[in-house]
Design a protein around this motif. Structure first.
Motif, PDB file in Angstrom:
ATOM      1  N   ASN A 200       0.830  -1.221   0.000  1.00 44.93           N
ATOM      2  CA  ASN A 200       0.000   0.000   0.000  1.00 44.93           C
ATOM      3  C   ASN A 200       0.860   1.265   0.000  1.00 44.93           C
ATOM      4  O   ASN A 200       0.574   2.226   0.733  1.00 44.93           O
ATOM      5  CB  ASN A 200      -0.962   0.014   1.187  1.00 44.93           C
ATOM      6  CG  ASN A 200      -2.204  -0.820   0.945  1.00 44.93           C
ATOM      7  OD1 ASN A 200      -2.507  -1.169  -0.198  1.00 44.93           O
ATOM      8  ND2 ASN A 200      -2.923  -1.153   2.000  1.00 44.93           N
ATOM      9  N   THR A 201       1.914   1.283  -0.814  1.00 42.64           N
ATOM     10  CA  THR A 201       2.789   2.444  -0.889  1.00 42.64           C
ATOM     11  C   THR A 201       3.002   2.878  -2.338  1.00 42.64           C
ATOM     12  O   THR A 201       2.833   2.091  -3.271  1.00 42.64           O
ATOM     13  CB  THR A 201       4.163   2.171  -0.256  1.00 42.64           C
ATOM     14  OG1 THR A 201       4.788   1.078  -0.936  1.00 42.64           O
ATOM     15  CG2 THR A 201       4.021   1.846   1.230  1.00 42.64           C
ATOM     16  N   VAL A 202       3.391   4.140  -2.522  1.00 43.58           N
ATOM     17  CA  VAL A 202       3.757   4.674  -3.833  1.00 43.58           C
ATOM     18  C   VAL A 202       5.095   5.395  -3.713  1.00 43.58           C
ATOM     19  O   VAL A 202       5.466   5.877  -2.629  1.00 43.58           O
ATOM     20  CB  VAL A 202       2.692   5.647  -4.387  1.00 43.58           C
ATOM     21  CG1 VAL A 202       1.380   4.927  -4.618  1.00 43.58           C
ATOM     22  CG2 VAL A 202       2.496   6.840  -3.450  1.00 43.58           C
ATOM     23  N   SER A 203       5.819   5.454  -4.824  1.00 44.97           N
ATOM     24  CA  SER A 203       7.077   6.195  -4.910  1.00 44.97           C
ATOM     25  C   SER A 203       7.033   7.059  -6.159  1.00 44.97           C
ATOM     26  O   SER A 203       6.500   6.637  -7.194  1.00 44.97           O
ATOM     27  CB  SER A 203       8.273   5.250  -4.967  1.00 44.97           C
ATOM     28  OG  SER A 203       8.362   4.468  -3.799  1.00 44.97           O
ATOM     29  N   THR A 204       7.626   8.239  -6.075  1.00 44.42           N
ATOM     30  CA  THR A 204       7.574   9.162  -7.205  1.00 44.42           C
ATOM     31  C   THR A 204       8.780  10.084  -7.195  1.00 44.42           C
ATOM     32  O   THR A 204       9.441  10.271  -6.160  1.00 44.42           O
ATOM     33  CB  THR A 204       6.279   9.993  -7.156  1.00 44.42           C
ATOM     34  OG1 THR A 204       6.126  10.724  -8.373  1.00 44.42           O
ATOM     35  CG2 THR A 204       6.272  10.956  -5.982  1.00 44.42           C
ATOM     36  N   SER A 205       9.086  10.645  -8.351  1.00 46.04           N
ATOM     37  CA  SER A 205      10.094  11.704  -8.456  1.00 46.04           C
ATOM     38  C   SER A 205       9.615  12.716  -9.482  1.00 46.04           C
ATOM     39  O   SER A 205       8.980  12.349 -10.473  1.00 46.04           O
ATOM     40  CB  SER A 205      11.462  11.146  -8.860  1.00 46.04           C
ATOM     41  OG  SER A 205      11.439  10.634 -10.176  1.00 46.04           O
ATOM     42  N   VAL A 206       9.900  13.988  -9.228  1.00 46.38           N
ATOM     43  CA  VAL A 206       9.530  15.077 -10.128  1.00 46.38           C
ATOM     44  C   VAL A 206      10.790  15.854 -10.481  1.00 46.38           C
ATOM     45  O   VAL A 206      11.451  16.399  -9.588  1.00 46.38           O
ATOM     46  CB  VAL A 206       8.501  16.026  -9.473  1.00 46.38           C
ATOM     47  CG1 VAL A 206       8.100  17.124 -10.459  1.00 46.38           C
ATOM     48  CG2 VAL A 206       7.288  15.262  -8.982  1.00 46.38           C
ATOM     49  N   HIS A 207      11.144  15.894 -11.759  1.00 45.02           N
ATOM     50  CA  HIS A 207      12.283  16.684 -12.225  1.00 45.02           C
ATOM     51  C   HIS A 207      11.732  17.914 -12.933  1.00 45.02           C
ATOM     52  O   HIS A 207      11.146  17.810 -14.015  1.00 45.02           O
ATOM     53  CB  HIS A 207      13.161  15.872 -13.173  1.00 45.02           C
ATOM     54  CG  HIS A 207      14.355  16.644 -13.655  1.00 45.02           C
ATOM     55  ND1 HIS A 207      15.062  16.304 -14.786  1.00 45.02           N
ATOM     56  CD2 HIS A 207      14.971  17.745 -13.155  1.00 45.02           C
ATOM     57  CE1 HIS A 207      16.050  17.158 -14.978  1.00 45.02           C
ATOM     58  NE2 HIS A 207      16.007  18.046 -13.999  1.00 45.02           N
ATOM     59  N   LEU A 208      11.912  19.077 -12.330  1.00 46.63           N
ATOM     60  CA  LEU A 208      11.338  20.317 -12.840  1.00 46.63           C
ATOM     61  C   LEU A 208      12.324  21.060 -13.723  1.00 46.63           C
ATOM     62  O   LEU A 208      13.471  21.314 -13.339  1.00 46.63           O
ATOM     63  CB  LEU A 208      10.913  21.228 -11.687  1.00 46.63           C
ATOM     64  CG  LEU A 208       9.764  20.719 -10.812  1.00 46.63           C
ATOM     65  CD1 LEU A 208       9.543  21.664  -9.635  1.00 46.63           C
ATOM     66  CD2 LEU A 208       8.488  20.577 -11.628  1.00 46.63           C
TER      67      LEU A 208
END
Length: 286
Positions: A200-208
């Motif tokens: 029940n987990t999520v992982s994310t990355s945002v490169h702006l």
């Protein structure tokens, strides 16, 4: 229809066995009639120093949107006394290539701006996910509100996977102030998103990366990468989490959409010294 939900189906199975639920979905294009929609995302309210106080809104606890088919109107309610209605006469911008419609309506001394977008992934519209923003601008800063929303046809609670994992192809959009300069991050930013349904987990990355507002050419400015983790609700399709980076920290809130979490969307914010950014990420399961 741009923001929507759907109903569930019945079940079936052999005598003496546990019935296997059957979940039915309609795409955004297939929806018709009056609808009541839920959303999740982020909210902002100006503080006395002019900065936005930014918070997350879990899916189902954000803006409630009612659509009335006969009049083709949207009624928005933030659950805290702020209500606005938008009709076809209030449409100011239609961008068919981007799948976007913007409404503007003045009531007294207040301006309401609603933007609804059916986002694209590699040029193809998503089937179950949509994003939107609602700005309520008032002469009183204390009465001004900003909401960035994700909605659509949510994955039904019993259809959210609770085992296995998945990765998603993503698209990122956003804008805001970085080190005192205003940037548009919608054309050049990238991101990653994965879900561990067993945990029940999520992982994310945002490169702006983006250009200063009002600029259309040039080398995009790199505003860094922001990594995040979050938790999936045990009772529905929503998830929330936090983001961290060298220039700012923040949070995100969103949900899964379509059969078996085939799509996702979340809104996020970043807050740091001289930096305040808002944006969205959407995607489709690989």
């Amino acid at each position: 229809m741009l923001l929507a939900s759907c109903g569930g189906g019945g079940g079936g199975g052999s005598v003496g066995s546990t019935p296997t639920p059957v979940y039915t979905y309609k795409t955004l294009d297939q929806l018709s009639g009056d609808q009541t929609f839920q959303s999740g995302g982020i909210a902002g309210q100006p503080a006395s120093d002019g900065r936005l106080v930014q918070t997350t809104k879990p899916f189902g606890q954000g803006i409630e949107i009612k659509y009335f088919a006969a009049s083709d109107t949207y009624n928005l309610n933030d659950g805290a006394g702020l209500v606005a209605e938008f009709a076809p006469a209030d449409v100011r911008v239609v961008d068919e290539a981007a799948g976007a419609v913007q409404y503007q309506k003045v009531v007294g001394s207040d301006l309401n701006v609603l933007t609804l977008i059916n986002p694209r992934l590699n040029g193809v519209p998503l089937s179950y996910t949509t994003i939107g923003s609602w700005l309520h601008l008032s002469p009183s800063a204390a009465a001004t509100r900003f909401y960035l929303m994700v909605g659509g046809v949510p994955t039904q609670a019993g259809d959210v996977p609770r085992s296995g994992s998945a990765t998603y192809t993503t698209a990122v959009g956003g804008g805001g102030t970085f080190n005192g300069t205003n940037y548009n991050f919608s054309a050049n930013s990238t991101g990653t998103f994965s879900a561990n349904f067993a945990n029940n987990t999520v992982s994310t990355s945002v490169h702006l990366a983006g250009l200063p507002n009002g600029t259309t050419v040039g080398t995009p400015f790199d505003a860094g990468t922001y990594n995040g983790t979050g938790n999936i609700s045990s009772t529905g399709p929503g998830f929330t989490g936090t983001l961290t980076g060298t220039a700012a920290n923040g949070a995100f809130s969103g949900a899964f959409f379509g059969p078996r979490a085939t799509e996702f969307g979340y809104a996020f914010y970043l807050d740091g010294t001289g930096t305040q950014i808002q944006g969205t990420m959407v995607g489709k399961k690989n």
